[in-house]
Design a protein around this motif. Sequence first.
Motif, PDB file in Angstrom:
ATOM      1  N   PHE A  20       0.836  -1.191   0.000  1.00  0.00           N
ATOM      2  CA  PHE A  20       0.000   0.000   0.000  1.00  0.00           C
ATOM      3  C   PHE A  20       0.873   1.244   0.000  1.00  0.00           C
ATOM      4  CE2 PHE A  20      -1.914   3.447   2.302  1.00  0.00           C
ATOM      5  CZ  PHE A  20      -3.144   3.580   1.695  1.00  0.00           C
ATOM      6  N   GLU A  23       2.476   1.831  -3.367  1.00  0.00           N
ATOM      7  CA  GLU A  23       1.521   2.312  -4.363  1.00  0.00           C
ATOM      8  C   GLU A  23       1.133   3.762  -4.110  1.00  0.00           C
ATOM      9  OE1 GLU A  23      -0.717  -1.742  -5.776  1.00  0.00           O
ATOM     10  OE2 GLU A  23      -1.774  -0.350  -4.480  1.00  0.00           O
ATOM     11  N   PHE A  24       0.996   4.092  -2.823  1.00  0.00           N
ATOM     12  CA  PHE A  24       0.591   5.459  -2.517  1.00  0.00           C
ATOM     13  C   PHE A  24       1.648   6.452  -2.961  1.00  0.00           C
ATOM     14  CE2 PHE A  24       0.178   9.101   0.386  1.00  0.00           C
ATOM     15  CZ  PHE A  24      -1.075   9.505  -0.018  1.00  0.00           C
ATOM     16  N   GLU A  26       3.753   6.116  -5.373  1.00  0.00           N
ATOM     17  CA  GLU A  26       3.710   6.188  -6.822  1.00  0.00           C
ATOM     18  C   GLU A  26       2.574   7.103  -7.291  1.00  0.00           C
ATOM     19  OE1 GLU A  26       4.037   2.937 -10.446  1.00  0.00           O
ATOM     20  OE2 GLU A  26       4.134   2.340  -8.355  1.00  0.00           O
ATOM     21  N   GLU A  27       1.449   6.982  -6.583  1.00  0.00           N
ATOM     22  CA  GLU A  27       0.290   7.778  -6.949  1.00  0.00           C
ATOM     23  C   GLU A  27       0.574   9.273  -6.737  1.00  0.00           C
ATOM     24  OE1 GLU A  27      -3.202   6.429  -4.980  1.00  0.00           O
ATOM     25  OE2 GLU A  27      -4.530   7.334  -6.466  1.00  0.00           O
ATOM     26  N   MET A  28       1.243   9.571  -5.597  1.00  0.00           N
ATOM     27  CA  MET A  28       1.620  10.963  -5.333  1.00  0.00           C
ATOM     28  C   MET A  28       2.509  11.488  -6.460  1.00  0.00           C
ATOM     29  SD  MET A  28       0.239  11.719  -2.497  1.00  0.00           S
ATOM     30  CE  MET A  28      -0.993  10.634  -3.137  1.00  0.00           C
ATOM     31  N   PHE A  30       2.741  10.525  -9.489  1.00  0.00           N
ATOM     32  CA  PHE A  30       1.974  10.753 -10.719  1.00  0.00           C
ATOM     33  C   PHE A  30       1.196  12.060 -10.644  1.00  0.00           C
ATOM     34  CE2 PHE A  30      -2.232  10.634 -12.619  1.00  0.00           C
ATOM     35  CZ  PHE A  30      -1.877  10.583 -13.962  1.00  0.00           C
ATOM     36  N   HIS A  31       0.570  12.262  -9.466  1.00  0.00           N
ATOM     37  CA  HIS A  31      -0.255  13.454  -9.307  1.00  0.00           C
ATOM     38  C   HIS A  31       0.569  14.718  -9.518  1.00  0.00           C
ATOM     39  CE1 HIS A  31      -3.889  15.358  -7.399  1.00  0.00           C
ATOM     40  NE2 HIS A  31      -3.026  16.379  -7.354  1.00  0.00           N
ATOM     41  N   GLN A  33       3.467  14.979 -10.975  1.00  0.00           N
ATOM     42  CA  GLN A  33       3.973  15.001 -12.336  1.00  0.00           C
ATOM     43  C   GLN A  33       2.907  15.543 -13.295  1.00  0.00           C
ATOM     44  OE1 GLN A  33       7.301  13.852 -12.814  1.00  0.00           O
ATOM     45  NE2 GLN A  33       6.934  15.158 -14.588  1.00  0.00           N
ATOM     46  N   ALA A  34       1.671  15.066 -13.078  1.00  0.00           N
ATOM     47  CA  ALA A  34       0.580  15.499 -13.966  1.00  0.00           C
ATOM     48  C   ALA A  34       0.377  17.005 -13.865  1.00  0.00           C
ATOM     49  CB  ALA A  34      -0.710  14.764 -13.593  1.00  0.00           C
ATOM     50  N   ARG A  35       0.438  17.507 -12.624  1.00  0.00           N
ATOM     51  CA  ARG A  35       0.279  18.957 -12.426  1.00  0.00           C
ATOM     52  C   ARG A  35       1.447  19.704 -13.082  1.00  0.00           C
ATOM     53  NH1 ARG A  35      -2.587  23.284 -12.387  1.00  0.00           N
ATOM     54  NH2 ARG A  35      -1.855  24.939 -10.975  1.00  0.00           N
ATOM     55  N   ASP A  37       3.278  18.742 -15.636  1.00  0.00           N
ATOM     56  CA  ASP A  37       3.068  18.695 -17.088  1.00  0.00           C
ATOM     57  C   ASP A  37       2.166  19.841 -17.520  1.00  0.00           C
ATOM     58  OD1 ASP A  37       4.584  16.483 -17.186  1.00  0.00           O
ATOM     59  OD2 ASP A  37       2.930  15.071 -17.592  1.00  0.00           O
ATOM     60  N   PHE A  57       0.989  20.743  -3.864  1.00  0.00           N
ATOM     61  CA  PHE A  57       0.484  19.521  -3.242  1.00  0.00           C
ATOM     62  C   PHE A  57       0.623  19.540  -1.721  1.00  0.00           C
ATOM     63  CE2 PHE A  57       0.377  15.169  -1.888  1.00  0.00           C
ATOM     64  CZ  PHE A  57      -0.656  14.646  -2.656  1.00  0.00           C
ATOM     65  N   SER A  63      -0.097  13.870   4.048  1.00  0.00           N
ATOM     66  CA  SER A  63      -1.152  13.299   3.224  1.00  0.00           C
ATOM     67  C   SER A  63      -1.139  11.770   3.322  1.00  0.00           C
ATOM     68  CB  SER A  63      -0.940  13.735   1.780  1.00  0.00           C
ATOM     69  OG  SER A  63      -1.879  13.129   0.954  1.00  0.00           O
ATOM     70  N   THR A  67      -4.026   9.325   4.731  1.00  0.00           N
ATOM     71  CA  THR A  67      -4.574   8.290   3.861  1.00  0.00           C
ATOM     72  C   THR A  67      -4.512   6.926   4.532  1.00  0.00           C
ATOM     73  OG1 THR A  67      -3.761   9.566   2.024  1.00  0.00           O
ATOM     74  CG2 THR A  67      -4.436   7.325   1.560  1.00  0.00           C
TER      75      THR A  67
END
Lengths: 864, 111
Positions: A20, A23-24, A26-28, A30-31, A33-35, A37, A57, A63, A67
């Motif tokens: 968990f 994965e968390f 990794e998700e952070m 991505f988030h 990174q997306a912002r 981009d 963030f 966070s 979670t």
Amino acid sequence: MAFWNEVGNRVRYLFRRSRFDREFEEEMRFHIQARADELEQSGLAGSDALRQARREFGSTLRSGEATRSAWQMFWLEDLASDVRYAARALRRNPALALAAVASLALGIGANTTIFSVAREALFSEPSCRDPHSLAQVSTRGNSWVSMAQYRFLEHAHVFDAIAGVNIGMVVNWRNGNRSYRLAGTHVTDSFFEVVGIPVAMGRPIERGETDVTVVTYGFWRKRLGGAPNVLGRTLVLDGKPYTVVGVLPRDHRMLAGFGFTPDLYLTKDPGEVMLYARLPQGIGRQAAYTRLAPICRELDRVYPDVNRKWAKEVRLSAVGGTERLEGEAGRQAIPVVGFFAMLVIVTAIVVLIACANISSLLLARSFTRAREFAIRMSLGGSRWRLVRQLLAESMLLALLGTGAGLALNLWLTRLLSAIHIPTPLPIELVIQPDRLLLLYSVAIAIVVTVTTGLVPALRATGAGIGAAVKAGGRETGPAGSALRNALVIGQLAVSIVLLSAGLLFLRNLIQATSFQAGFDTSHTIVATVQGPSDRRKFVDSALERLRELPGIEAASPAYAVPLNPFLAFSRERGPLRPDAGSRSVRVEYNSNSVGPDYFRIMAIPILDGRAFLDSDRAGAPEVVILNENMAHRLFGDTNPLGHILRFPDNRDARVVGIARNSTYVNLGEKDAMALYVPFSQQAVRGYAHFFLRTRGAPETMARKVDEALAGLDHSASVDTRIMGDLFAAALLPSRAGAAVLGAMALFGLLLASIGLCGVLLYSTQQRIREIGIRVALGASPGNVLGMVARQSCKLVATGMCSGLAIAAFAVRPLSMFLVPEVRTTDPVNFVAVACLLAVVAGLASVAPTIRALRVDPAVALRHE
Amino acid sequence: MESQPSLELLPGTLYLLILRTLNHGPLHGYAIVKRIKEASREGLQIEDGSLYPALNRMLVKGWLAAEWGVSENNRKARFYKLTPEGRKQLDKEAGEFGRLVRAIQLVMRTA
């Protein structure tokens, strides 16, 4: 539902925590990174965009924590840490933990095993379809009817269908050129269909079939070799071929309950049957009863019986579960239920004694940790948190003890399931663990946790902070030791109660084995013959043949075997009129019809008058012999010889003899009445017992008697036994009671003495300084010894007195299981028990005394 | 882009917004924030820090399911979608919220 889904999700999380977290993260990433981009697209430079996105963030750490907490079950994790802590505490002192768990396990194992046996024997559901719409029918207070009445009731269509069964018949099985006796159950052809008995292999007996049999699992495995091709095989039973059509499952439970297990069911005219009925859809037992009552009045018109009205005491009783024990069978089962209840209570007491030891131990430990707790509480730890931590320790002990106890239960019940009690209808219990056993064990574990842990935990955390810190691990005031003293006194007291009960059963066993039954069984053989074609003639020729056998001193027929619940005396009730006068006496008595030599064979003295003679045959004037109790009841102080007795059906019989009192139905009965009538003046029944007195040991003669009788009539089945063996059933409760109670009482005593030893040792330990000062000031070893002895004596005396007081009342109900010679109020019992306890207590005080004598003042004064 | 400061969310409405946003199909976390922001015309800004705890609480309750997939930019992303329970919850909460808003508006207009 939703709640359990949620719990399931959370539990799954517990096992995937690291994944968990990965994965968390990794998700952070991505988030952010997306912002980044997106920011880059709006014109920001790559590294600036990333920084900006991170800033927006905020803290990934916070966070992540928030979670994760969405998933966590705090109480479960706290519990886990409490248990881990408790396990460490136990591991630090493995011997003590092992002793605690073992004593709990033995007590709980014994208790749950008795629970399992009682549940199986008394409350199990029989193997049948829909037991709620099945009822056992009794008319005139009796569940037996003859086939004529059975057919009458069948044609009356009161019920959906009825079925009849005659359990416990002896069946002759001719296999090759050898004969075996089997316990057969005769059933009407409707029986399997109406009751709905499941079969494991093949099919049940169907309507219209006359010569088929369904065998039980045990018989198939042990006697037919467990062959899969058994279906279709022919068995020659009582001289007739029967085809095996089915095999019952291993856990087949007979309607009769109590673990009775025949070898096979077969369709053969049973003569008399116990009646079962399938109630019509939607009709309860009460409603069916109102339909049945008029039919029984009709029965009275068609088959009038002066003695008893069919319509009297009509009853429909349940066939399974606790309801079954409410009916007629229930009344017979009261001693059995009482017996099991007593054993459950006794073993529960042993568990409580074990609990007291553990509680005392935890209490001692909690005082040594009182300072730690006080500090933790002063630093803001909540009291509940500390109590919970201490309870975790006793919970762990309780769980380990219960688990080991359950393992013991499984082992013991497997042993017990393999036992075959050779009553005429054998008893085999199929004991399997079930949910109820699990629930029962959980309840035990909870009780053990609370009784062992709660008091120590509350005490350890209840002391004032200042006081505990100052006292520093030593006893704070007298309260703690008073509590442990009370526990030991309680243990000793209940040990006295257990020992008293155990001793009573032991004496009972000795008394019962030495057999003050009022008759002699050392040279007696009993042969039971069923269903010869011409019964009257068979009895005469059999007697003739038996008397010719060398080694047989005398032979006599009889209809009942004393002290055997299965071949029992008929209980008669009714107003008898002495001297055929107007005075009628209501008595309940045991009736037997016997041949002339019966009293000689059984060594029952005729005190006055004569035994029966060969001339007391059918057609001759009717005569009776009474036992002393009966004679006194009917005729008072006048000598009844020569007086006339009028029976309810207006038959008259002359009293010709008085026989000495003996036992009839069970060993515990008191003032039982008995009446004997000549065998040849009684209506012929489908079976008879032959009583034989042998010159030498009866064992060698049994075989010859068996062969002689079997050779007379091939359609008859013969069962020959040594009388002593037949009494095994009557002795079973005393044996089992003596074994279980004796073992439990000794075990309880052992635990109590360990408790006493522990308390004395502990208090010696607490007083080492004091003892050291006393010795330094000149106390002699005698004074020190006196100190320990005084404390020991005070505890033992208090425990003993309260125990004796309780025992005097508590053992009274046991008289139900005991022969009259063993009295529950006998002072000898209590004196013996008190002496035993005193000796054991003395032994338990040895170690603490030695410890006290070894105190070296120089060391002790520095002791802290 | 300067605009009015975004509004504080009413307590408990975050779940409703996420459920409604996912009603059209699976989305990853960042897309959820963006979709809510766009749909509210920049009126509602969900803090990134409170999004993920909320999503996980909804996973625990079984309203959402998550699985890994590939984003529009070819990156590995975690996509959330509604479960049947989540859809039920959405209906329930949307109805309740509608009634609440109407009731508040009534009071605001008349009182």
